[in-house]
Design a protein around this motif. Sequence first.
Motif, PDB file in Angstrom:
ATOM      1  N   UNK A  74      46.423  47.743  35.181  1.00  0.00           N
ATOM      2  CA  UNK A  74      46.558  46.834  36.320  1.00  0.00           C
ATOM      3  C   UNK A  74      46.111  45.430  35.941  1.00  0.00           C
ATOM      4  N   UNK A  75      46.563  44.412  36.687  1.00  0.00           N
ATOM      5  CA  UNK A  75      46.098  43.038  36.429  1.00  0.00           C
ATOM      6  C   UNK A  75      44.595  42.931  36.638  1.00  0.00           C
ATOM      7  N   UNK A  76      44.019  41.875  36.064  1.00  0.00           N
ATOM      8  CA  UNK A  76      42.576  41.647  36.157  1.00  0.00           C
ATOM      9  C   UNK A  76      42.315  40.599  37.232  1.00  0.00           C
ATOM     10  N   UNK A  77      41.671  40.966  38.354  1.00  0.00           N
ATOM     11  CA  UNK A  77      41.407  39.978  39.417  1.00  0.00           C
ATOM     12  C   UNK A  77      40.478  38.876  38.918  1.00  0.00           C
ATOM     13  N   UNK A  78      40.751  37.643  39.378  1.00  0.00           N
ATOM     14  CA  UNK A  78      39.938  36.492  38.964  1.00  0.00           C
ATOM     15  C   UNK A  78      39.649  35.566  40.139  1.00  0.00           C
ATOM     16  N   UNK A  79      39.420  36.141  41.332  1.00  0.00           N
ATOM     17  CA  UNK A  79      39.077  35.337  42.493  1.00  0.00           C
ATOM     18  C   UNK A  79      40.303  34.811  43.200  1.00  0.00           C
ATOM     19  N   UNK A  80      40.118  33.704  43.911  1.00  0.00           N
ATOM     20  CA  UNK A  80      41.212  33.100  44.673  1.00  0.00           C
ATOM     21  C   UNK A  80      41.317  31.627  44.315  1.00  0.00           C
ATOM     22  N   UNK A  81      42.502  31.069  44.563  1.00  0.00           N
ATOM     23  CA  UNK A  81      42.696  29.642  44.301  1.00  0.00           C
ATOM     24  C   UNK A  81      42.319  28.830  45.534  1.00  0.00           C
ATOM     25  N   UNK A  82      42.575  27.524  45.490  1.00  0.00           N
ATOM     26  CA  UNK A  82      42.167  26.642  46.581  1.00  0.00           C
ATOM     27  C   UNK A  82      42.893  26.918  47.884  1.00  0.00           C
ATOM     28  N   UNK A  83      44.005  27.658  47.821  1.00  0.00           N
ATOM     29  CA  UNK A  83      44.753  27.988  49.035  1.00  0.00           C
ATOM     30  C   UNK A  83      44.432  29.398  49.529  1.00  0.00           C
ATOM     31  N   UNK A  84      43.496  30.067  48.855  1.00  0.00           N
ATOM     32  CA  UNK A  84      43.121  31.406  49.272  1.00  0.00           C
ATOM     33  C   UNK A  84      43.970  32.512  48.684  1.00  0.00           C
ATOM     34  N   UNK A  85      44.912  32.172  47.831  1.00  0.00           N
ATOM     35  CA  UNK A  85      45.756  33.190  47.202  1.00  0.00           C
ATOM     36  C   UNK A  85      45.017  33.809  46.012  1.00  0.00           C
ATOM     37  N   UNK A  86      45.167  35.116  45.825  1.00  0.00           N
ATOM     38  CA  UNK A  86      44.446  35.773  44.721  1.00  0.00           C
ATOM     39  C   UNK A  86      44.954  35.317  43.360  1.00  0.00           C
ATOM     40  N   UNK A  87      44.013  35.206  42.423  1.00  0.00           N
ATOM     41  CA  UNK A  87      44.336  34.872  41.032  1.00  0.00           C
ATOM     42  C   UNK A  87      44.182  36.138  40.203  1.00  0.00           C
ATOM     43  N   UNK A  88      45.179  36.429  39.404  1.00  0.00           N
ATOM     44  CA  UNK A  88      45.129  37.624  38.562  1.00  0.00           C
ATOM     45  C   UNK A  88      45.586  37.276  37.150  1.00  0.00           C
ATOM     46  N   UNK A  89      44.838  37.833  36.180  1.00  0.00           N
ATOM     47  CA  UNK A  89      45.245  37.697  34.782  1.00  0.00           C
ATOM     48  C   UNK A  89      46.087  38.906  34.388  1.00  0.00           C
ATOM     49  N   UNK A  90      47.043  38.664  33.522  1.00  0.00           N
ATOM     50  CA  UNK A  90      47.772  39.793  32.953  1.00  0.00           C
ATOM     51  C   UNK A  90      46.810  40.659  32.155  1.00  0.00           C
ATOM     52  N   UNK A  91      47.013  41.971  32.175  1.00  0.00           N
ATOM     53  CA  UNK A  91      46.069  42.850  31.467  1.00  0.00           C
ATOM     54  C   UNK A  91      46.061  42.584  29.968  1.00  0.00           C
ATOM     55  N   UNK A  92      44.918  42.787  29.370  1.00  0.00           N
ATOM     56  CA  UNK A  92      44.752  42.625  27.928  1.00  0.00           C
ATOM     57  C   UNK A  92      43.831  43.737  27.440  1.00  0.00           C
ATOM     58  N   UNK A  93      44.066  44.226  26.264  1.00  0.00           N
ATOM     59  CA  UNK A  93      43.250  45.310  25.726  1.00  0.00           C
ATOM     60  C   UNK A  93      42.032  44.760  24.995  1.00  0.00           C
ATOM     61  N   UNK A  94      40.915  45.480  25.112  1.00  0.00           N
ATOM     62  CA  UNK A  94      39.648  45.092  24.504  1.00  0.00           C
ATOM     63  C   UNK A  94      39.553  45.743  23.125  1.00  0.00           C
ATOM     64  N   UNK A  95      39.374  44.916  22.115  1.00  0.00           N
ATOM     65  CA  UNK A  95      39.319  45.440  20.751  1.00  0.00           C
ATOM     66  C   UNK A  95      37.980  46.058  20.412  1.00  0.00           C
ATOM     67  N   UNK A  96      36.904  45.343  20.686  1.00  0.00           N
ATOM     68  CA  UNK A  96      35.548  45.844  20.467  1.00  0.00           C
ATOM     69  C   UNK A  96      34.731  45.574  21.717  1.00  0.00           C
ATOM     70  N   UNK A  97      33.841  46.498  22.043  1.00  0.00           N
ATOM     71  CA  UNK A  97      33.026  46.354  23.245  1.00  0.00           C
ATOM     72  C   UNK A  97      31.636  46.899  22.964  1.00  0.00           C
ATOM     73  N   UNK A  98      30.611  46.147  23.381  1.00  0.00           N
ATOM     74  CA  UNK A  98      29.237  46.607  23.214  1.00  0.00           C
ATOM     75  C   UNK A  98      28.406  46.156  24.405  1.00  0.00           C
ATOM     76  N   UNK A  99      27.328  46.867  24.625  1.00  0.00           N
ATOM     77  CA  UNK A  99      26.415  46.560  25.721  1.00  0.00           C
ATOM     78  C   UNK A  99      25.014  46.953  25.285  1.00  0.00           C
ATOM     79  N   UNK A 100      24.034  46.176  25.701  1.00  0.00           N
ATOM     80  CA  UNK A 100      22.663  46.452  25.282  1.00  0.00           C
ATOM     81  C   UNK A 100      21.670  45.941  26.298  1.00  0.00           C
ATOM     82  N   UNK A 101      20.417  46.298  26.068  1.00  0.00           N
ATOM     83  CA  UNK A 101      19.347  45.873  26.962  1.00  0.00           C
ATOM     84  C   UNK A 101      18.059  45.742  26.176  1.00  0.00           C
ATOM     85  N   UNK A 102      17.363  44.636  26.440  1.00  0.00           N
ATOM     86  CA  UNK A 102      16.031  44.422  25.888  1.00  0.00           C
ATOM     87  C   UNK A 102      15.220  43.712  26.960  1.00  0.00           C
TER      88      UNK A 102
END
Length: 846
Positions: free
Chosen positions: A626-654
Amino acid sequence: MDIVKLSINRPVGVTVGAILLVMFGLIGLTAIPIQLTPAVDQPEIKVETRWPGRSPQEVVDEITKEQEEQLKNVSNLKDMRSETTEGSSTITLEFAIGTDISEAKQDVADALRQVADYPDEVTRPSVKATSGAAENAIAWIIIDLDPAYADQFPDFDITTLFDPLDKEVRPLLDRIDGVAEVNVYGGRDREVQVLADNEALALRGLNIADLIRALRSENVNTSAGTIAEGKRDYRIRVIGQFESPEDVLSTVVAERNGKSVFVRDVAAVDLAHTKQRGFVRSFRQPSIAINIIRQTGANVMDVMEQVRLRLEDVRTDVLPNIAGDVGPHLRLRQVYDETDYIKSSIDLVTQNLWIGGLIAALVLFIFLRSLVTTGIVVLAIPISVIGTFLVLLVFGRTLNVISLAGLAFAVGMVVDNAIVVLENIYRRYQMGESPMVAAYRGGREVWGAVLASTLTTVAVFVPIITIQEEAGQLFRDISMAIVASVAISLVVSVTVIPAACSRWLRDDLHARSSLRKAVDSIFGIAPLFSGMVAGASRGIAGIQRGMLGWTLRPAIIIALTAASLFAAGAMVPPMDYLPAGNRNLVFGGLLIPPGLSMSEKVDFAERIEAKVKPYLAGESDLADLPPIPAGVDEFGDPIRYDPVQVGNFFIGSFGDFMFVGGTSTDERVVIPVGQLLTNSMNDLPDTYGGASQSSIFGRGVGGGNTVNVEIVGPDLDRVVEAARFIFRLIGSNEEYGYGRIKASPANFSLGQPEIQVRLTQEARELGLRPLDVGIAVRGLFDGAFVDDYILDGEAVDMVVLPRGGRLRSIDNMGSIPIATPAGQVVPLDTLVRASGATSPQSIHRV
């Protein structure tokens, strides 16, 4: 000396000189260091001191203030800031531009030696010099267990590999020429745990403090002087330092009823790992991360080539032998390589250089309408550009996106001088002068004008080279490239151009074939344009005479000026200090509630991973996402990015901060990955996070279009209240909003939850003191520090913990028996009262 005449009379010498310049320029191109951005000299030194388990306020009072008092008098110190968190103090010293960082580092070390004393358990302060851009990692490596074998080793803990990776992998990478630092994240150090039986201690009238004092007094090597025996002097040492767990168990704690109480009577000894305080996960798997930081001025391309070779050695020779049966199934993946972006940037700029050069040649041909004269002018481009590489090498500059941009700009500038000289030569040539005479007279006539034109261009950029601050260092390379190329083009225009014209222009100007004449007229296009230009010229001349000269002409001038100003204002792009670039790396952070437990942080990480999982490469087809939601524009219309695949992903906590990062499978489309990670974090309760594409200039450089506001005062509560007011004031402004504000510390308005333990009056009457109770309580949870234990030639912490391991709840503390100095044994809950409170998560001092 008549340089034009000398060049015409010595064409072979001019040719050899041009060839040598190009040859040495190409040699310089292979020798000049290559990196992503210019090296920005920001002399900084960081002093890091650790005091495990202590609150920020304790660390400030006992360590930070004492160090600041000694460091404030260091020479050339421009600014001093400190950040104190739980168990850690970091003081950042910024020095004036041009300060010798080695001397400053020595001065800092000397000042720290003036600190009178440190509390027990404090590690020796580490002094590290940093320099802006070098702080950016050129490579990130992830080590984890292959998921295909995870079921075969369900009890394997990747965090226990910190020690072998730190001892075997890190030195292997650290020895690469050009590597400044290698860091290992996500692991746990080894420690020797003395597991005390609190009941056995209490029955013998002992407590944790007695056990620690006995161990410290025994774990000592003492020099006892020297003695002369015959022809030699012998040094005498009393050896007591523990060499094995049996030495610890054999230590005498006290004498009771005429018998010795040994450690083995009241405790056991175990080799384990420190308490987990952070984690790194990649592709939903626990991992260990390693980053590599280059030395300032090092050639990133050469460094990374060696890094890749060493990583292959690690993959084949080291990992299979460090974790028993698990070793052969460990994976090593390089998830980020700065040279990928450098190569693409260099290829792009090189392509632009070629395109720019070809377009310049085409434009020249259209106006000159001669292959010979066009070729003569085009000679200035490769000679000037390639010669610039030699100048950059001589002045110690690097090849980066800024210097390459300067060369791209210079392509159109270096032909200016050549065009002026050649046009004048060709004019005289068309008047009937021989090529030799036309070359000499034409070159001499415009020599002064060409010199003046070049000096005006140089005068614009030379002042930038002299600026020592950050802006000057950032744009010095582009100035150097333009100044060098334009200066070389000046020499080319008065040497190579006249010499080439004198030999390549033919005497038979008018004896040309029909094909040559057709080419000269661009197959009839040139006369057409000449007629149009002549007609326009007559029209312009017409409106300057008579009534039109004082009526229509001013109106046209005003209209054209207004139109130009309007168009210029409409086309002005948004202003910023530095561009972000298109680096294939997204990084972001997540603010979490203070004091969040490790299990809750892991749960947050798993929930973020579940949101990102469908977009991971190999999980789904791009067309099904599905498209990636990115908020709304100045007229209130939704902004969506075309889907893209993630090559590498990491998450951490300190600590009380979580971070996420990733790359895109399509290096041209990176921004949607940041929006995807932002959406994944913002679905979590009581949190706020965001991720964005990382700037090519990285941390500490530029700062973007930010305004820093510092709130400073002697009263921490009033400082927090003022910061809270300013934060709300700016956040409620529609021009900014809360999404554009970054506070440091991030959760400054939220205190760290803590449990405060106070002695009762009964405990004081029984002879207990806060220090003894504090040691006992610390020994129940984090572990009470004893001393260093030499394990395999390396010092590790030796701590006292309760038998059975760390307590998991404060409620379990009350039943622990404590032997008092009065001789009574009483439960801990009768001696202390616990109450909830809050304290600062971190304290910043300026």
